[in-house]
Motif scaffolding. Structure first.
Motif, mmCIF file in Angstrom:
data_model
loop_
_atom_site.group_PDB
_atom_site.id
_atom_site.type_symbol
_atom_site.label_atom_id
_atom_site.label_comp_id
_atom_site.label_asym_id
_atom_site.label_seq_id
_atom_site.Cartn_x
_atom_site.Cartn_y
_atom_site.Cartn_z
ATOM 1 N N HIS A 222 -0.057 2.165 0.823
ATOM 2 C CA HIS A 222 1.355 2.502 0.617
ATOM 3 C C HIS A 222 1.437 2.971 -0.942
ATOM 4 O O HIS A 222 2.519 3.802 -0.953
ATOM 5 N N GLU B 14 -3.068 7.605 -2.020
ATOM 6 C CA GLU B 14 -3.490 8.621 -0.942
ATOM 7 C C GLU B 14 -4.864 9.259 -1.174
ATOM 8 O O GLU B 14 -5.280 9.203 -2.026
ATOM 9 N N GLY C 191 1.598 7.550 -3.819
ATOM 10 C CA GLY C 191 2.136 7.271 -2.500
ATOM 11 C C GLY C 191 3.633 7.049 -2.479
ATOM 12 O O GLY C 191 4.315 7.057 -3.509
ATOM 13 N N PHE D 290 5.254 4.463 -2.060
ATOM 14 C CA PHE D 290 5.813 3.121 -2.765
ATOM 15 C C PHE D 290 5.053 2.902 -3.975
ATOM 16 O O PHE D 290 3.766 3.246 -4.137
ATOM 17 N N ARG E 51 10.311 1.427 -2.905
ATOM 18 C CA ARG E 51 10.374 2.955 -2.503
ATOM 19 C C ARG E 51 10.313 3.761 -3.662
ATOM 20 O O ARG E 51 10.868 3.569 -4.637
ATOM 21 N N ALA F 254 10.677 7.134 1.545
ATOM 22 C CA ALA F 254 10.631 6.572 2.890
ATOM 23 C C ALA F 254 11.849 5.882 3.519
ATOM 24 O O ALA F 254 12.818 5.818 2.543
ATOM 25 N N VAL G 288 9.111 -3.203 0.581
ATOM 26 C CA VAL G 288 8.137 -3.640 1.339
ATOM 27 C C VAL G 288 7.321 -4.906 0.792
ATOM 28 O O VAL G 288 6.893 -4.718 -0.336
ATOM 29 N N ARG H 263 -3.649 0.264 10.701
ATOM 30 C CA ARG H 263 -3.026 0.364 9.227
ATOM 31 C C ARG H 263 -1.432 -0.044 9.888
ATOM 32 O O ARG H 263 -0.965 0.654 10.826
ATOM 33 N N ASP I 96 1.719 0.931 8.394
ATOM 34 C CA ASP I 96 2.379 1.865 7.366
ATOM 35 C C ASP I 96 3.829 1.778 7.362
ATOM 36 O O ASP I 96 4.537 2.202 8.259
ATOM 37 N N ALA I 97 4.368 1.185 6.391
ATOM 38 C CA ALA I 97 5.812 0.941 6.256
ATOM 39 C C ALA I 97 6.634 2.522 6.090
ATOM 40 O O ALA I 97 7.782 2.547 6.409
ATOM 41 N N TYR I 98 5.715 3.404 5.835
ATOM 42 C CA TYR I 98 6.348 4.961 5.543
ATOM 43 C C TYR I 98 6.793 5.357 6.893
ATOM 44 O O TYR I 98 7.909 6.163 7.124
#
Length: 549
Positions: free
Chosen positions: A99, A102, A230, A232, A247, A256, A261, A539, A541-543
């Motif tokens: 999150h 990357e 990323g 977050f 975010r 996002a 999160v 994974r 992923d909250a995105y």
């Protein structure tokens, strides 16, 4: 890949994720999980561009809006071991890291590679790959991403003298150096030999960190803070209890939908399910089969399931008796009724294995079957091994994998039923067990243990390299023929490499370095307030999450 064909993370989540989500949800007995398409060097190829728009609350001239306040909570079985993205080997930690950090490349829900911090990549020549680095990216501290940061991050993983001995070194197997290109905004990556898996590896591994930030912080500080690129950024971290991410409004690919999160953990499956049904969390891992109906019949949650890229196995150390005997190791496989474990313990949320490489992976050998349940054969092989009457202890984590303790108890029970072997179970804290396995010293590893391994590259050669090659950090095995065939595969591509790996999987079936157990199915509980689908690579992923419509 050229910039004209660029596909971003958001594009894949918006368009590829729609069909992937439908394919990922499986029935109790269903099993899928093919990897990406292969190209000439045996690595998955990127997907196609999407051309639509994501539905949003209120479109504006400046682009789609995002919900002002949409927090989510994710409950895993374990908390992250720290916040340094290069200093861990556990999926619960990786789920938090993805999150805030990357890589140059990424993977969509179907496993296809897309460009992330890189806008293009090419093989310049064997052993030399070039990544063109994106220009419009900032770290969370406001500083611009540079190619030097990318090169440094790669070298921090593969070169001990750059920072430390990263436990992720083998995730970039074959890579020995990265350097900023002289004539472009790019990074050159150099490998030993052809290295046919290099693109596949970068599609899954190597989070990019800011060189100056790392060098200006102590190792302890890096493990408690975050500064990535990323969607977050770190809000707060209470070690062993909670990680809260906010975010990042200036994220290069758009903010996002999720505003915050929060990651927590509960080792007991019943606790996680109760939190989900009590609306205290939005996603929880490893819902046990007996709880599936309760979740599905509720008004507040549902089951999201997918056949994962994870194998569950019992490793046996080759250097200690009785496991130094191939006959004894084979006996352990014949002793276990794996079909019954999958049907009764896992209630169909899994499939049997008989080799290190899963179906759909490069190198999987479809002619190799799981061991049959044959206790008479097992007892005879124990006699042949010279170890009749031995007492053995199976070390297992509790709450990390789907029904891990129950699987371990079933395995030990079958072995203990043999007339000439006694077996018991030693319940271990997951973190403590991983510390033993990650030390790099085989003498620190228990002689017999249950563990899982997820390989999101969909490549069997990388699984075998990490877990069964001589001297690898997480290997409990050593065999000259295995090492030789692995080395041969590193200088092959396409069908030739796949054939070598198929032969290697057949060899490892016979050598039985593990008790081959099951492919794990990822079984999540998800709140009805979120739109989200499970992925095969585990994974969360909250995105990719948004409010339910």
């Amino acid at each position: 890949m050229s910039d004209d064909n660029r596909v971003t993370r958001r594009t894949f989540l918006q368009y590829g994720g729609v069909t992937a989500g439908a394919a990922a949800t499986v029935s109790l007995a269903g099993c899928g999980g093919d990897g990406g398409d292969g190209d000439g060097d045996g690595t998955p190829t990127p997907g196609d561009d999407g051309d639509g728009e994501t539905p949003t609350d209120t479109p504006t001239d400046e682009g789609p809006s995002v919900p002002e306040d949409f927090p989510v909570r994710i409950t895993q079985g374990n908390m992250p071991s720290g916040l340094d993205p290069h200093d861990h080997r556990e999926t619960p930690t990786d789920v938090v890291m993805l999150h805030a950090y990357e890589g140059v490349l990424g993977r969509d829900p179907d496993g296809a590679i897309f460009e992330n911090l890189a806008t293009g990549y090419e093989r310049v020549e064997p052993g030399h790959v070039r990544f063109t680095i994106r220009e419009d990216v900032q770290f969370h501290n406001g500083d611009d991403l540079t190619p030097a940061d990318v090169a440094y991050s790669i070298n921090r993983m593969v070169q001990e003298d750059v920072g430390f001995a990263s436990p992720q070194r083998d995730q970039l197997a074959g890579v020995n150096e990265a350097a900023v290109a002289d004539d472009a905004r790019a990074v050159d990556v150099f490998s030993d030999g052809l290295n046919p898996t290099v693109i596949s590896s970068f599609g899954t591994y190597c989070d990019v960190m800011q060189q100056s930030w790392v060098e200006n912080h102590t190792k302890a500080e890096i493990g408690k803070q975050m500064n990535g690129t990323g969607p977050f950024q770190l809000d707060s971290y209470t070690e062993g209890e909670e990680v809260v991410l906010a975010r990042y409004e200036d994220y290069w690919d758009g903010p996002a939908d999720v505003s915050q999160v929060t990651f927590t953990a509960a080792s007991e499956a019943a606790t996680r399910v109760n939190q989900l049904l009590g609306e205290e969390t939005d996603v929880t891992v490893n819902v046990p089969p007996q709880e599936v109906g309760r979740v599905e019949n509720s008004d507040v949650a549902r089951i999201e399931a997918a056949p994962s890229t994870r194998i569950i196995y019992n490793a046996m150390r080759y250097d200690v008796e009785p496991f130094s005997s191939q006959e004894f190791r084979q006996a352990m496989n014949y002793a276990v009724d794996l079909e019954s474990i999958v049907s009764n313990v896992l209630e169909g949320f899994g499939s049997q294995t008989g080799q290190p490489t899963l179906e759909g992976f490069v190198g999987h050998n479809s002619d190799v079957s799981p061991y049959e349940y044959d206790p008479d054969m097992a007892e005879q092989l124990v006699e042949d091994s010279g170890h009749a009457g031995v007492e053995i202890e199976l070390h297992t984590p509790v709450g990390r994998y789907l029904k891990d303790l129950e699987i371990a108890q079933a395995v030990a029970g079958y072995v203990d039923d043999l007339e000439n072997v006694s077996a018991s179970v030693n319940q271990r804290d997951f973190g403590s067990l991983v510390d033993d396995l990650a030390s790099g010293e085989i003498t620190d590893k228990p002689p017999w243990y249950l563990i899982g391994w997820g390989e999101a590259t969909f490549d069997g050669g990388l699984v075998i390299t990490a877990l069964l090659s001589t001297g690898a950090t997480f290997s409990s095995y050593s065999n000259e023929e295995v090492d030789s065939m692995l080395e041969q595969s590193r200088n092959q591509g396409g069908d030739e490499r796949d054939q070598t790996l198929q032969e290697l999987n057949a060899l490892l079936h016979d050598q039985a370095p593990w008790i081959y157990l099951n492919r794990q199915f990822s079984v999540y509980g998800a709140s009805e307030r979120i739109d989200w689908s499970a992925r095969s690579d585990e994974r969360i992923d909250a995105y990719a999450m948004s409010p339910s419509s």
